[in-house]
Design a protein around this motif. Structure first.
Motif, mmCIF file in Angstrom:
data_model
loop_
_atom_site.group_PDB
_atom_site.id
_atom_site.type_symbol
_atom_site.label_atom_id
_atom_site.label_comp_id
_atom_site.label_asym_id
_atom_site.label_seq_id
_atom_site.Cartn_x
_atom_site.Cartn_y
_atom_site.Cartn_z
ATOM 1 N N ASP A 127 6.486 -14.118 13.209
ATOM 2 C CA ASP A 127 5.240 -14.032 12.450
ATOM 3 C C ASP A 127 5.283 -12.747 11.625
ATOM 4 O OD1 ASP A 127 2.635 -13.792 11.501
ATOM 5 O OD2 ASP A 127 1.737 -14.636 13.312
ATOM 6 N N ALA A 128 5.792 -12.860 10.391
ATOM 7 C CA ALA A 128 6.024 -11.680 9.562
ATOM 8 C C ALA A 128 4.726 -10.971 9.205
ATOM 9 C CB ALA A 128 6.782 -12.068 8.293
ATOM 10 N N LEU A 129 3.686 -11.730 8.876
ATOM 11 C CA LEU A 129 2.436 -11.106 8.459
ATOM 12 C C LEU A 129 1.777 -10.353 9.617
ATOM 13 C CD1 LEU A 129 0.625 -10.735 5.999
ATOM 14 C CD2 LEU A 129 -0.663 -12.763 6.720
ATOM 15 N N LYS A 130 1.761 -10.966 10.800
ATOM 16 C CA LYS A 130 1.195 -10.298 11.968
ATOM 17 C C LYS A 130 2.005 -9.053 12.311
ATOM 18 C CE LYS A 130 -0.209 -11.068 16.788
ATOM 19 N NZ LYS A 130 -0.263 -12.074 17.887
ATOM 20 N N PHE A 131 3.320 -9.165 12.239
ATOM 21 C CA PHE A 131 4.194 -8.033 12.522
ATOM 22 C C PHE A 131 3.887 -6.882 11.573
ATOM 23 C CE2 PHE A 131 8.057 -5.530 12.264
ATOM 24 C CZ PHE A 131 8.526 -5.489 13.573
ATOM 25 N N GLN A 132 3.658 -7.223 10.309
ATOM 26 C CA GLN A 132 3.400 -6.181 9.320
ATOM 27 C C GLN A 132 2.035 -5.532 9.535
ATOM 28 O OE1 GLN A 132 5.298 -6.430 5.500
ATOM 29 N NE2 GLN A 132 3.307 -6.374 4.517
ATOM 30 N N TYR A 133 1.046 -6.332 9.916
ATOM 31 C CA TYR A 133 -0.260 -5.755 10.212
ATOM 32 C C TYR A 133 -0.182 -4.793 11.400
ATOM 33 C CZ TYR A 133 -3.513 -7.964 7.001
ATOM 34 O OH TYR A 133 -4.210 -8.299 5.876
ATOM 35 N N ALA A 160 0.871 -0.039 0.639
ATOM 36 C CA ALA A 160 0.611 -1.365 0.084
ATOM 37 C C ALA A 160 1.638 -1.759 -0.968
ATOM 38 C CB ALA A 160 -0.797 -1.408 -0.514
ATOM 39 N N HIS A 161 2.180 -0.772 -1.705
ATOM 40 C CA HIS A 161 3.164 -1.075 -2.739
ATOM 41 C C HIS A 161 4.457 -1.631 -2.142
ATOM 42 C CE1 HIS A 161 0.856 0.602 -6.011
ATOM 43 N NE2 HIS A 161 0.665 1.721 -5.333
ATOM 44 N N MET A 162 4.705 -1.357 -0.877
ATOM 45 C CA MET A 162 5.941 -1.788 -0.232
ATOM 46 C C MET A 162 5.766 -3.024 0.633
ATOM 47 S SD MET A 162 7.466 1.955 0.834
ATOM 48 C CE MET A 162 5.923 2.647 1.441
ATOM 49 N N ASP A 163 4.524 -3.447 0.841
ATOM 50 C CA ASP A 163 4.250 -4.510 1.804
ATOM 51 C C ASP A 163 4.940 -5.822 1.474
ATOM 52 O OD1 ASP A 163 2.735 -2.923 3.437
ATOM 53 O OD2 ASP A 163 0.798 -3.586 2.667
ATOM 54 N N ARG A 164 4.949 -6.201 0.180
ATOM 55 C CA ARG A 164 5.551 -7.490 -0.167
ATOM 56 C C ARG A 164 7.060 -7.481 0.023
ATOM 57 N NH1 ARG A 164 3.020 -8.909 -5.934
ATOM 58 N NH2 ARG A 164 3.144 -6.643 -6.199
ATOM 59 N N VAL A 165 7.700 -6.362 -0.305
ATOM 60 C CA VAL A 165 9.144 -6.255 -0.094
ATOM 61 C C VAL A 165 9.463 -6.335 1.390
ATOM 62 C CG1 VAL A 165 11.158 -4.754 -0.328
ATOM 63 C CG2 VAL A 165 9.520 -4.933 -2.200
ATOM 64 N N ARG A 166 8.696 -5.622 2.192
ATOM 65 C CA ARG A 166 8.906 -5.658 3.644
ATOM 66 C C ARG A 166 8.706 -7.071 4.184
ATOM 67 N NH1 ARG A 166 11.822 -3.994 6.995
ATOM 68 N NH2 ARG A 166 11.392 -1.816 6.495
ATOM 69 N N ASN A 167 7.659 -7.758 3.713
ATOM 70 C CA ASN A 167 7.387 -9.105 4.201
ATOM 71 C C ASN A 167 8.531 -10.049 3.862
ATOM 72 O OD1 ASN A 167 6.031 -11.974 3.926
ATOM 73 N ND2 ASN A 167 4.702 -10.756 5.232
ATOM 74 N N LEU A 168 9.042 -9.949 2.629
ATOM 75 C CA LEU A 168 10.175 -10.784 2.234
ATOM 76 C C LEU A 168 11.400 -10.505 3.098
ATOM 77 C CD1 LEU A 168 10.078 -10.849 -1.666
ATOM 78 C CD2 LEU A 168 9.941 -12.812 -0.148
ATOM 79 N N SER A 169 11.635 -9.233 3.394
ATOM 80 C CA SER A 169 12.809 -8.881 4.194
ATOM 81 C C SER A 169 12.685 -9.422 5.610
ATOM 82 C CB SER A 169 13.014 -7.362 4.217
ATOM 83 O OG SER A 169 12.064 -6.721 5.050
ATOM 84 N N LEU A 170 11.470 -9.388 6.161
ATOM 85 C CA LEU A 170 11.257 -9.921 7.502
ATOM 86 C C LEU A 170 11.496 -11.427 7.539
ATOM 87 C CD1 LEU A 170 8.023 -7.955 8.521
ATOM 88 C CD2 LEU A 170 10.296 -7.650 9.506
#
Length: 239
Positions: A127-133, A160-170
């Motif tokens: 669960d990438a989004l939960k992990f990121q939260y 926040a500027h890095m969140d989408r890159v991190r989510n894609l990588s996960l």
């Protein structure tokens, strides 16, 4: 576009903002996607006023851009913004973790350990989004402990500027969950040891993690990035 139920017993703008932020971070709303005030108002069954408020906030966070005579779009990823955000975040978070290591409490350590344990469960579920939260919660817990509210808010907004890159990588690159968990554990162990220098080094390693994946993500999804982001030097600056 599927309608979304809003709890009208609570302020509507924060609910809409959180929902749209999640869709942008989770890449359900892709970079470059055009969004409409009218469509969003219909989707959430609200007037355009709260939608305008939300769009203004998304603009401030760097998730959305308004182009005159053309419309409102989900912002493309900017290497310039990402690298500047990483630079600012590293400087602040190293200071935060050094302070925390010197003033840690058993309660703080327990809170951080609980977040890491929850992250492991999210990783097990992919669960990438939960992990990121939970990643946000880990860093927010550390920065809140300093009681320096402006620093804590700045870390959150820059991240926040890095969140989408991190989510894609996960989602797309193997081993990311365990790498992040190992880094969080290293930070927490250094704090437990009351060692500011080890804490700073562990946090420095963690904040530079994005440098290991940024080029890969850009090569995989060049259309998600601004055109002038190409060939940007992403060598980290030593602080």
């Amino acid at each position: 576009m599927k309608s979304v139920a809003i709890d009208f017993n609570r302020p509507t703008s924060p609910q809409i903002f959180n929902f749209l932020r999640d869709e942008i971070v989770a890449m359900k709303l892709l970079p470059g996607t055009k969004i409409s005030e009218n469509t969003l108002a219909d989707r959430f069954s609200v007037s355009r006023t709260p939608v305008r408020e939300v769009i203004a906030k998304l603009v401030n966070w760097g998730f959305v851009e308004v182009r005159p005579q053309r419309g409102t779009f989900v912002s493309k990823l900017s290497l310039t913004q990402i690298m500047e955000a990483r630079f600012i975040r590293e400087a602040l978070e190293i200071a935060v973790v050094s302070h925390v290591a010197e003033h840690r409490t058993d309660e703080l350590i327990e809170q951080c350990q609980n977040i890491i344990d929850q992250q492991q469960l999210a990783a097990n579920e992919h669960d990438a989004l939960k992990f990121q939260y939970l990643d946000d919660a880990f860093h927010q817990t550390l920065s809140d402990f300093t009681h320096f509210e402006r620093a804590a808010n700045l870390i959150q907004s820059e991240k926040a500027h890095m969140d989408r890159v991190r989510n894609l990588s996960l989602q797309e690159l193997g081993g990311q969950y365990q790498r992040v968990l190992a880094q969080h554990n290293a930070i927490l162990n250094a704090i437990k040891s009351a060692d500011p220098e080890k804490s700073r080094e562990a946090m420095r390693t963690h904040t530079r993690e994005i440098l290991a994946i940024l080029s890969t993500v850009q090569n995989m999804h060049p259309d998600y990035f601004e055109e002038h982001s190409a060939d940007r030097d992403i060598t980290p600056q030593i602080i």
